[in-house]
Design a protein around this motif. Structure first.
Motif, PDB file in Angstrom:
ATOM      1  N   VAL A 109     -18.948 -79.633  57.360  1.00 53.06           N
ATOM      2  CA  VAL A 109     -18.376 -79.228  56.073  1.00 53.06           C
ATOM      3  C   VAL A 109     -18.621 -77.736  55.838  1.00 53.06           C
ATOM      4  O   VAL A 109     -17.724 -77.011  55.397  1.00 53.06           O
ATOM      5  CB  VAL A 109     -18.989 -80.065  54.926  1.00 53.06           C
ATOM      6  N   GLU A 110     -19.825 -77.278  56.153  1.00 56.95           N
ATOM      7  CA  GLU A 110     -20.182 -75.881  55.908  1.00 56.95           C
ATOM      8  C   GLU A 110     -19.335 -74.931  56.745  1.00 56.95           C
ATOM      9  O   GLU A 110     -18.878 -73.901  56.252  1.00 56.95           O
ATOM     10  CB  GLU A 110     -21.670 -75.644  56.186  1.00 56.95           C
ATOM     11  N   ALA A 111     -19.129 -75.261  58.028  1.00 55.77           N
ATOM     12  CA  ALA A 111     -18.323 -74.392  58.886  1.00 55.77           C
ATOM     13  C   ALA A 111     -16.885 -74.326  58.387  1.00 55.77           C
ATOM     14  O   ALA A 111     -16.284 -73.240  58.336  1.00 55.77           O
ATOM     15  CB  ALA A 111     -18.380 -74.871  60.336  1.00 55.77           C
ATOM     16  N   TRP A 112     -16.323 -75.458  57.998  1.00 55.15           N
ATOM     17  CA  TRP A 112     -14.960 -75.466  57.469  1.00 55.15           C
ATOM     18  C   TRP A 112     -14.870 -74.670  56.164  1.00 55.15           C
ATOM     19  O   TRP A 112     -13.929 -73.900  55.956  1.00 55.15           O
ATOM     20  CB  TRP A 112     -14.468 -76.903  57.238  1.00 55.15           C
ATOM     21  N   ASN A 113     -15.852 -74.869  55.299  1.00 53.48           N
ATOM     22  CA  ASN A 113     -15.845 -74.148  54.036  1.00 53.48           C
ATOM     23  C   ASN A 113     -15.939 -72.635  54.276  1.00 53.48           C
ATOM     24  O   ASN A 113     -15.204 -71.851  53.682  1.00 53.48           O
ATOM     25  CB  ASN A 113     -16.989 -74.613  53.146  1.00 53.48           C
ATOM     26  N   ASN A 114     -16.849 -72.223  55.160  1.00 51.91           N
ATOM     27  CA  ASN A 114     -17.013 -70.795  55.428  1.00 51.91           C
ATOM     28  C   ASN A 114     -15.785 -70.206  56.110  1.00 51.91           C
ATOM     29  O   ASN A 114     -15.415 -69.066  55.848  1.00 51.91           O
ATOM     30  CB  ASN A 114     -18.277 -70.555  56.253  1.00 51.91           C
ATOM     31  N   LEU A 115     -15.126 -70.987  56.961  1.00 53.76           N
ATOM     32  CA  LEU A 115     -13.871 -70.536  57.555  1.00 53.76           C
ATOM     33  C   LEU A 115     -12.829 -70.315  56.463  1.00 53.76           C
ATOM     34  O   LEU A 115     -12.077 -69.333  56.491  1.00 53.76           O
ATOM     35  CB  LEU A 115     -13.370 -71.549  58.586  1.00 53.76           C
ATOM     36  N   GLY A 116     -12.801 -71.205  55.481  1.00 55.82           N
ATOM     37  CA  GLY A 116     -11.883 -71.034  54.354  1.00 55.82           C
ATOM     38  C   GLY A 116     -12.175 -69.782  53.551  1.00 55.82           C
ATOM     39  O   GLY A 116     -11.262 -69.057  53.147  1.00 55.82           O
ATOM     40  N   VAL A 117     -13.452 -69.502  53.328  1.00 53.77           N
ATOM     41  CA  VAL A 117     -13.836 -68.294  52.585  1.00 53.77           C
ATOM     42  C   VAL A 117     -13.396 -67.044  53.340  1.00 53.77           C
ATOM     43  O   VAL A 117     -12.852 -66.108  52.754  1.00 53.77           O
ATOM     44  CB  VAL A 117     -15.359 -68.267  52.324  1.00 53.77           C
ATOM     45  N   VAL A 118     -13.601 -67.044  54.655  1.00 48.90           N
ATOM     46  CA  VAL A 118     -13.188 -65.892  55.464  1.00 48.90           C
ATOM     47  C   VAL A 118     -11.671 -65.747  55.435  1.00 48.90           C
ATOM     48  O   VAL A 118     -11.152 -64.641  55.250  1.00 48.90           O
ATOM     49  CB  VAL A 118     -13.722 -66.017  56.910  1.00 48.90           C
ATOM     50  N   ALA A 119     -10.954 -66.846  55.604  1.00 49.36           N
ATOM     51  CA  ALA A 119      -9.490 -66.801  55.574  1.00 49.36           C
ATOM     52  C   ALA A 119      -8.992 -66.298  54.218  1.00 49.36           C
ATOM     53  O   ALA A 119      -8.057 -65.483  54.152  1.00 49.36           O
ATOM     54  CB  ALA A 119      -8.906 -68.174  55.882  1.00 49.36           C
ATOM     55  N   LEU A 120      -9.617 -66.751  53.147  1.00 47.83           N
ATOM     56  CA  LEU A 120      -9.244 -66.287  51.812  1.00 47.83           C
ATOM     57  C   LEU A 120      -9.520 -64.792  51.662  1.00 47.83           C
ATOM     58  O   LEU A 120      -8.703 -64.054  51.110  1.00 47.83           O
ATOM     59  CB  LEU A 120      -9.989 -67.077  50.738  1.00 47.83           C
ATOM     60  N   SER A 121     -10.639 -64.333  52.192  1.00 52.61           N
ATOM     61  CA  SER A 121     -10.964 -62.903  52.147  1.00 52.61           C
ATOM     62  C   SER A 121      -9.957 -62.076  52.929  1.00 52.61           C
ATOM     63  O   SER A 121      -9.724 -60.914  52.614  1.00 52.61           O
ATOM     64  CB  SER A 121     -12.365 -62.656  52.705  1.00 52.61           C
ATOM     65  N   MET A 122      -9.363 -62.702  53.960  1.00 58.21           N
ATOM     66  CA  MET A 122      -8.359 -62.010  54.777  1.00 58.21           C
ATOM     67  C   MET A 122      -6.942 -62.236  54.229  1.00 58.21           C
ATOM     68  O   MET A 122      -5.966 -61.858  54.862  1.00 58.21           O
ATOM     69  CB  MET A 122      -8.465 -62.484  56.223  1.00 58.21           C
ATOM     70  N   GLN A 123      -6.854 -62.878  53.059  1.00 55.77           N
ATOM     71  CA  GLN A 123      -5.593 -63.145  52.379  1.00 55.77           C
ATOM     72  C   GLN A 123      -4.693 -64.118  53.138  1.00 55.77           C
ATOM     73  O   GLN A 123      -3.484 -64.117  52.964  1.00 55.77           O
ATOM     74  CB  GLN A 123      -4.848 -61.834  52.098  1.00 55.77           C
ATOM     75  N   ASP A 124      -5.277 -64.964  53.973  1.00 57.00           N
ATOM     76  CA  ASP A 124      -4.540 -66.002  54.692  1.00 57.00           C
ATOM     77  C   ASP A 124      -4.696 -67.297  53.898  1.00 57.00           C
ATOM     78  O   ASP A 124      -5.559 -68.131  54.187  1.00 57.00           O
ATOM     79  CB  ASP A 124      -5.087 -66.140  56.112  1.00 57.00           C
TER      80      ASP A 124
END
Length: 183
Positions: free
Chosen positions: A103-118
């Motif tokens: 769950v943590e890896a998926w959540n952090n991937l989402g945060v990074v993607a959001l930061s990259m505007q994806d």
């Protein structure tokens, strides 16, 4: 010359001067620790991201084993904290490939993607994290709500509409939440 010597003697204190110890800050050498992965996690909690990156990199390079994907997730998270989003994304993608139930890896991937505007990738990652936690992870829930708000997908649902939803069997054993009669 005698006068100068007399003056220097007069300036000498009567009591002995205490020994001055050189106080040097303790230097923490992350390259010498036995467990760089655990050390990296401690340094992350302390906000020492550069040192944590060194520790995690050492763990990764030495092939230290831990739960599948843990080192990659840690490297992704610390790179995200340091603003190195592309590196963070690469490591987190490896982490979710190795540990698809994290769950943590998926959540952090989402945060990074959001930061990259994806937004599409962020939404997918947050939905996966939320689903993996069976809806119990509050961080995943909040991040998913945030991405839906950013995308303008928030549609208020009336209480009547919520009670009309039923589980519908789809294929062999899969159920979809939808409107209509149960099969």
């Amino acid at each position: 010359m005698l006068i100068l010597l007399a003056m220097l003697t007069a300036c000498t204190p009567q009591e002995p001067v205490p020994q001055m110890r050189s106080v040097m800050p303790t230097v923490y050498d992350v390259d010498q620790v036995d467990d760089p992965l655990a050390t990296g996690h401690l340094l992350m909690r302390a906000g020492q991201y550069e040192l944590a990156l060194r520790a995690f990199t050492r763990a990764y390079a030495s092939g230290q084993t831990g739960p599948s994907g843990q080192i990659e997730a840690a490297l992704g998270t610390v790179n995200a904290r340091l603003g190195r989003l592309r590196a963070a994304e690469r490591f987190l993608e490896i982490a979710v490939d190795k540990a698809p139930a994290s769950v943590e890896a998926w959540n952090n991937l989402g945060v990074v993607a959001l930061s990259m505007q994806d937004l599409a990738t962020a939404r997918n990652a947050f939905q996966t994290a939320f689903a993996l936690s069976s809806g119990s992870n509050e961080v995943a829930r909040a991040n998913l709500a945030r991405i839906e708000e950013l995308q303008g997908d928030v549609v208020p649902v009336s209480d009547d509409a919520q009670t009309d939803l039923t589980l519908v069997r789809h294929g062999s054993g899969r159920y979809l939440l939808g409107e209509g009669e149960a099969e």
